[in-house]
Design a protein around this motif. Sequence first.
Motif, PDB file in Angstrom:
ATOM      1  N   THR A   1     -15.392  50.841  20.826  1.00 21.57           N
ATOM      2  CA  THR A   1     -15.877  49.548  21.322  1.00 21.57           C
ATOM      3  C   THR A   1     -15.346  49.237  22.718  1.00 21.57           C
ATOM      4  OG1 THR A   1     -16.013  48.690  19.061  1.00 21.57           O
ATOM      5  CG2 THR A   1     -15.971  47.069  20.841  1.00 21.57           C
ATOM      6  N   SER A   2     -14.050  49.470  22.920  1.00 19.94           N
ATOM      7  CA  SER A   2     -13.408  49.089  24.180  1.00 19.94           C
ATOM      8  C   SER A   2     -13.432  50.190  25.224  1.00 19.94           C
ATOM      9  CB  SER A   2     -11.963  48.673  23.919  1.00 19.94           C
ATOM     10  OG  SER A   2     -11.187  49.797  23.483  1.00 19.94           O
ATOM     11  N   GLY A   3     -13.544  51.435  24.764  1.00 19.28           N
ATOM     12  CA  GLY A   3     -13.419  52.559  25.692  1.00 19.28           C
ATOM     13  C   GLY A   3     -12.000  52.793  26.140  1.00 19.28           C
ATOM     14  N   ASP A   4     -11.056  52.077  25.532  1.00 19.81           N
ATOM     15  CA  ASP A   4      -9.642  52.180  25.898  1.00 19.81           C
ATOM     16  C   ASP A   4      -8.947  53.110  24.907  1.00 19.81           C
ATOM     17  OD1 ASP A   4      -7.146  51.830  26.978  1.00 19.81           O
ATOM     18  OD2 ASP A   4      -6.825  49.839  26.093  1.00 19.81           O
ATOM     19  N   LEU A   5      -8.841  54.378  25.265  1.00 19.82           N
ATOM     20  CA  LEU A   5      -8.244  55.386  24.399  1.00 19.82           C
ATOM     21  C   LEU A   5      -6.851  55.730  24.881  1.00 19.82           C
ATOM     22  CD1 LEU A   5     -11.424  55.734  24.013  1.00 19.82           C
ATOM     23  CD2 LEU A   5     -10.876  58.047  23.252  1.00 19.82           C
ATOM     24  N   PRO A   6      -6.003  56.258  24.000  1.00 26.63           N
ATOM     25  CA  PRO A   6      -4.663  56.685  24.421  1.00 26.63           C
ATOM     26  C   PRO A   6      -4.736  57.752  25.503  1.00 26.63           C
ATOM     27  CG  PRO A   6      -4.821  56.615  22.025  1.00 26.63           C
ATOM     28  CD  PRO A   6      -6.211  56.437  22.545  1.00 26.63           C
ATOM     29  N   ALA A   7      -3.670  57.854  26.271  1.00 25.00           N
ATOM     30  CA  ALA A   7      -3.602  58.846  27.344  1.00 25.00           C
ATOM     31  C   ALA A   7      -3.838  60.246  26.784  1.00 25.00           C
ATOM     32  CB  ALA A   7      -2.243  58.774  28.032  1.00 25.00           C
ATOM     33  N   GLY A   8      -4.675  61.004  27.474  1.00 28.07           N
ATOM     34  CA  GLY A   8      -4.971  62.380  27.074  1.00 28.07           C
ATOM     35  C   GLY A   8      -6.129  62.506  26.115  1.00 28.07           C
ATOM     36  N   LEU A   9      -6.631  61.377  25.596  1.00 22.94           N
ATOM     37  CA  LEU A   9      -7.707  61.407  24.613  1.00 22.94           C
ATOM     38  C   LEU A   9      -8.991  60.864  25.237  1.00 22.94           C
ATOM     39  CD1 LEU A   9      -7.879  62.199  21.583  1.00 22.94           C
ATOM     40  CD2 LEU A   9      -7.698  59.762  21.056  1.00 22.94           C
ATOM     41  N   THR A  10     -10.085  61.583  25.055  1.00 21.98           N
ATOM     42  CA  THR A  10     -11.383  61.142  25.575  1.00 21.98           C
ATOM     43  C   THR A  10     -12.440  61.274  24.498  1.00 21.98           C
ATOM     44  OG1 THR A  10     -11.838  63.359  26.448  1.00 21.98           O
ATOM     45  CG2 THR A  10     -10.849  61.760  27.965  1.00 21.98           C
ATOM     46  N   LEU A  11     -13.500  60.489  24.663  1.00 20.84           N
ATOM     47  CA  LEU A  11     -14.622  60.563  23.732  1.00 20.84           C
ATOM     48  C   LEU A  11     -15.424  61.833  23.970  1.00 20.84           C
ATOM     49  CD1 LEU A  11     -15.918  56.883  23.944  1.00 20.84           C
ATOM     50  CD2 LEU A  11     -14.611  57.893  22.063  1.00 20.84           C
ATOM     51  N   SER A  12     -15.944  62.379  22.887  1.00 17.24           N
ATOM     52  CA  SER A  12     -16.857  63.514  22.980  1.00 17.24           C
ATOM     53  C   SER A  12     -18.288  62.989  22.846  1.00 17.24           C
ATOM     54  CB  SER A  12     -16.512  64.545  21.904  1.00 17.24           C
ATOM     55  OG  SER A  12     -17.355  65.667  21.980  1.00 17.24           O
ATOM     56  N   ASP A  13     -19.135  63.671  22.105  1.00 19.64           N
ATOM     57  CA  ASP A  13     -20.545  63.289  22.040  1.00 19.64           C
ATOM     58  C   ASP A  13     -21.061  63.186  20.621  1.00 19.64           C
ATOM     59  OD1 ASP A  13     -20.530  65.918  21.290  1.00 19.64           O
ATOM     60  OD2 ASP A  13     -21.946  66.610  22.809  1.00 19.64           O
ATOM     61  N   GLU A  14     -20.161  62.806  19.687  1.00 19.72           N
ATOM     62  CA  GLU A  14     -20.564  62.768  18.284  1.00 19.72           C
ATOM     63  C   GLU A  14     -19.849  61.622  17.579  1.00 19.72           C
ATOM     64  OE1 GLU A  14     -20.454  65.731  14.360  1.00 19.72           O
ATOM     65  OE2 GLU A  14     -20.310  66.552  16.391  1.00 19.72           O
ATOM     66  N   CYS A  15     -20.565  60.938  16.685  1.00 17.97           N
ATOM     67  CA  CYS A  15     -19.930  59.907  15.874  1.00 17.97           C
ATOM     68  C   CYS A  15     -20.789  59.621  14.649  1.00 17.97           C
ATOM     69  CB  CYS A  15     -19.692  58.620  16.671  1.00 17.97           C
ATOM     70  SG  CYS A  15     -21.193  57.680  17.048  1.00 17.97           S
ATOM     71  N   GLU A  16     -20.183  58.961  13.690  1.00 20.99           N
ATOM     72  CA  GLU A  16     -20.876  58.472  12.508  1.00 20.99           C
ATOM     73  C   GLU A  16     -20.485  57.022  12.308  1.00 20.99           C
ATOM     74  OE1 GLU A  16     -20.375  59.010   7.795  1.00 20.99           O
ATOM     75  OE2 GLU A  16     -21.074  60.840   8.808  1.00 20.99           O
ATOM     76  N   LEU A  17     -21.483  56.143  12.253  1.00 17.68           N
ATOM     77  CA  LEU A  17     -21.255  54.711  12.109  1.00 17.68           C
ATOM     78  C   LEU A  17     -21.840  54.238  10.787  1.00 17.68           C
ATOM     79  CD1 LEU A  17     -22.362  53.574  15.692  1.00 17.68           C
ATOM     80  CD2 LEU A  17     -20.083  54.286  14.961  1.00 17.68           C
ATOM     81  N   ARG A  18     -21.119  53.325  10.104  1.00 13.51           N
ATOM     82  CA  ARG A  18     -21.612  52.763   8.854  1.00 13.51           C
ATOM     83  C   ARG A  18     -21.241  51.285   8.780  1.00 13.51           C
ATOM     84  NH1 ARG A  18     -19.646  56.938   4.086  1.00 13.51           N
ATOM     85  NH2 ARG A  18     -20.069  58.911   5.165  1.00 13.51           N
ATOM     86  N   ASP A  19     -21.957  50.593   7.913  1.00  8.28           N
ATOM     87  CA  ASP A  19     -21.607  49.217   7.596  1.00  8.28           C
ATOM     88  C   ASP A  19     -20.597  49.251   6.456  1.00  8.28           C
ATOM     89  OD1 ASP A  19     -21.371  46.604   6.846  1.00  8.28           O
ATOM     90  OD2 ASP A  19     -23.514  46.222   6.644  1.00  8.28           O
ATOM     91  N   PRO A  20     -19.328  48.871   6.699  1.00  7.88           N
ATOM     92  CA  PRO A  20     -18.312  48.979   5.647  1.00  7.88           C
ATOM     93  C   PRO A  20     -18.535  48.024   4.489  1.00  7.88           C
ATOM     94  CG  PRO A  20     -17.436  47.800   7.543  1.00  7.88           C
ATOM     95  CD  PRO A  20     -18.782  48.329   7.950  1.00  7.88           C
ATOM     96  N   ALA A  21     -19.329  46.976   4.695  1.00  4.90           N
ATOM     97  CA  ALA A  21     -19.562  46.002   3.634  1.00  4.90           C
ATOM     98  C   ALA A  21     -20.717  46.390   2.726  1.00  4.90           C
ATOM     99  CB  ALA A  21     -19.839  44.634   4.260  1.00  4.90           C
TER     100      ALA A  21
END
Length: 305
Positions: free
Chosen positions: A180-200
Amino acid sequence: MFFRNLTLFRFSPAVAENLGELEAALDEHRLRPCGAMEMSTHGFVSPLGPDAEALTHGVGDSLLVTVGSEDKLLPASVVNEELSRKVRKVAEDEGRRVGGRERKRLKQEILDQLMPRAFSRPSRMQVWLQRKLGWVVFDSSSRKAAEQGLTNLREALGSFPALPLAPEKSPRQIMTDWLTSGDLPAGLTLSDECELRDPANAGGAVVRCRHQELESDEIREHLRGGKQVFQLGLEFDERIGFVLGEDMVIRKLKFFDVITDELDHAQADSAAEEMDARFALMTLELERLLAKLDEWFGLPRPDGA
């Protein structure tokens, strides 16, 4: 021999002391072929290959073990077809309907007839034990397969109280915040894959993205709609890529060229030396990653006996 998936457990310093006896303990639990009436067998084989005898291979504080299994291939469709044939024959020859108890007996007879002739399928799963830091890591994305491997270790050692990870911080929430924020720990970056679900809503929509820009408006719209991250593609220090699940299983682990290029420059005069170099390099990289996972999510090591 680089691992492709990581299912993780942790054990205490006291347990680590007992691993010095691992080779002798495993020797009594070598993999044997399936017997005529057995559907499967489990045991240990040499991580050095089919011609080697040693069941453990150590480099520094790390041990490599291989869990093996053999499973009979007896498709349910084959059994059911033969069962249907027998049921029809009883109906035709005796003019009666086969009841549930008799059907069960006939099915068991079919299994007893077919099992000795069934082919066996071998499988192997590598296991890395880091004694100093208390990690046991299975090269599998299947929790069930890893649990079976852990059971094999417990049977061999008599006791091996390694525990599943118990994150102190919610992986799902943290990964959702990262995306959501794009604020990841140092050394960590987003790749090109994810899975999203509604937890409720357990039966709700599941969004799976591959080869997708994860900072796109489309992804952000799903997040604003209340979906959370259940799996997230990440890259660490531009050396390792992986997909991290909310169950803390690491899937699709990939070592980038910068790592494999280091092997090309290593001096290895034999296959054994090359294996040692690969194992040492892999464990060094993964120890760094596991230390960061502990830092990000809180993965306490057990302190009991």
